[in-house]
Scaffold this motif. Sequence first.
Motif, PDB file in Angstrom:
ATOM      1  N   ILE A   1       0.839  -1.201   0.000  1.00 14.33           N
ATOM      2  CA  ILE A   1       0.000   0.000   0.000  1.00 14.33           C
ATOM      3  C   ILE A   1       0.870   1.245   0.000  1.00 14.33           C
ATOM      4  O   ILE A   1       0.661   2.164  -0.790  1.00 14.33           O
ATOM      5  N   VAL A   2       1.858   1.294   0.875  1.00  8.73           N
ATOM      6  CA  VAL A   2       2.738   2.463   0.953  1.00  8.73           C
ATOM      7  C   VAL A   2       3.507   2.639  -0.351  1.00  8.73           C
ATOM      8  O   VAL A   2       3.584   3.739  -0.902  1.00  8.73           O
ATOM      9  N   ARG A   3       4.053   1.564  -0.879  1.00  4.30           N
ATOM     10  CA  ARG A   3       4.829   1.645  -2.115  1.00  4.30           C
ATOM     11  C   ARG A   3       3.969   2.133  -3.286  1.00  4.30           C
ATOM     12  O   ARG A   3       4.390   2.991  -4.059  1.00  4.30           O
ATOM     13  N   ASN A   4       2.772   1.641  -3.396  1.00  3.52           N
ATOM     14  CA  ASN A   4       1.927   1.966  -4.545  1.00  3.52           C
ATOM     15  C   ASN A   4       1.184   3.290  -4.432  1.00  3.52           C
ATOM     16  O   ASN A   4       0.821   3.872  -5.445  1.00  3.52           O
ATOM     17  N   TYR A   5       0.926   3.750  -3.217  1.00  8.37           N
ATOM     18  CA  TYR A   5       0.056   4.918  -3.050  1.00  8.37           C
ATOM     19  C   TYR A   5       0.684   6.062  -2.273  1.00  8.37           C
ATOM     20  O   TYR A   5      -0.001   7.002  -1.909  1.00  8.37           O
ATOM     21  N   ARG A   6       1.977   6.030  -2.023  1.00  3.93           N
ATOM     22  CA  ARG A   6       2.592   7.071  -1.189  1.00  3.93           C
ATOM     23  C   ARG A   6       2.462   8.469  -1.782  1.00  3.93           C
ATOM     24  O   ARG A   6       2.509   9.448  -1.054  1.00  3.93           O
ATOM     25  N   GLN A   7       2.280   8.579  -3.079  1.00  7.95           N
ATOM     26  CA  GLN A   7       2.105   9.898  -3.702  1.00  7.95           C
ATOM     27  C   GLN A   7       0.634  10.321  -3.752  1.00  7.95           C
ATOM     28  O   GLN A   7       0.345  11.479  -4.021  1.00  7.95           O
ATOM     29  N   GLU A   8      -0.280   9.397  -3.498  1.00  2.61           N
ATOM     30  CA  GLU A   8      -1.708   9.663  -3.667  1.00  2.61           C
ATOM     31  C   GLU A   8      -2.499   9.750  -2.362  1.00  2.61           C
ATOM     32  O   GLU A   8      -3.555  10.366  -2.332  1.00  2.61           O
ATOM     33  N   ILE A   9      -2.028   9.100  -1.323  1.00  3.99           N
ATOM     34  CA  ILE A   9      -2.800   8.977  -0.086  1.00  3.99           C
ATOM     35  C   ILE A   9      -2.209   9.851   1.007  1.00  3.99           C
ATOM     36  O   ILE A   9      -0.996   9.915   1.182  1.00  3.99           O
ATOM     37  N   ASP A  10      -3.090  10.510   1.743  1.00  2.49           N
ATOM     38  CA  ASP A  10      -2.694  11.267   2.926  1.00  2.49           C
ATOM     39  C   ASP A  10      -2.670  10.288   4.103  1.00  2.49           C
ATOM     40  O   ASP A  10      -3.705   9.858   4.585  1.00  2.49           O
ATOM     41  N   PHE A  11      -1.489   9.901   4.521  1.00  5.23           N
ATOM     42  CA  PHE A  11      -1.345   8.914   5.591  1.00  5.23           C
ATOM     43  C   PHE A  11      -1.500   9.600   6.949  1.00  5.23           C
ATOM     44  O   PHE A  11      -0.570   9.666   7.739  1.00  5.23           O
ATOM     45  N   SER A  12      -2.702  10.110   7.231  1.00  6.21           N
ATOM     46  CA  SER A  12      -2.959  10.814   8.487  1.00  6.21           C
ATOM     47  C   SER A  12      -4.023  10.076   9.285  1.00  6.21           C
ATOM     48  O   SER A  12      -4.703   9.182   8.775  1.00  6.21           O
ATOM     49  N   PHE A  13      -4.170  10.473  10.556  1.00  4.24           N
ATOM     50  CA  PHE A  13      -5.162   9.844  11.430  1.00  4.24           C
ATOM     51  C   PHE A  13      -6.530   9.846  10.759  1.00  4.24           C
ATOM     52  O   PHE A  13      -6.970  10.861  10.232  1.00  4.24           O
ATOM     53  N   GLY A  14      -7.184   8.705  10.801  1.00  5.36           N
ATOM     54  CA  GLY A  14      -8.519   8.583  10.242  1.00  5.36           C
ATOM     55  C   GLY A  14      -8.547   8.102   8.804  1.00  5.36           C
ATOM     56  O   GLY A  14      -9.604   7.753   8.297  1.00  5.36           O
ATOM     57  N   THR A  15      -7.388   8.077   8.148  1.00  2.00           N
ATOM     58  CA  THR A  15      -7.342   7.591   6.772  1.00  2.00           C
ATOM     59  C   THR A  15      -7.585   6.087   6.764  1.00  2.00           C
ATOM     60  O   THR A  15      -7.036   5.357   7.572  1.00  2.00           O
TER      61      THR A  15
END
Length: 110
Positions: free
Chosen positions: A12-26
């Motif tokens: 998930i991190v490798r594929n979406y690190r540019q697209e997803i906001d990895f913040s609380f509640g995500t």
Amino acid sequence: MDHAWTWCIGEIVRNYRQEIDFSFGTVLHFGQQISDESPMTSFLIFTSTLLDADEQRTALSEWTIKLSQLYPIYQQEAAVIDEVGVERFFWGLGIDFDDVRRPPVKWPQP
């Protein structure tokens, strides 16, 4: 003890690190069963229950790193989080996040 949990998070991190906001509640949807141990297909990013508050933050010269934790959830529980908020979902519904075989949250609750 199934390594599929960490491999899934890495993907998930490798594929979406540019697209997803990895913040609380995500909520991160993997799109398939994460492990043979559990039918769950998603993760919730929220506060760490393994570290004290002062251990969750590291100040660097140019930014601060805040550590969080990922909790496996069912995909349909994302709608409950949207409705009740991440704080109530996490702290107020009596969910045992250590149990990867727990049943999904029934909502609305009786």
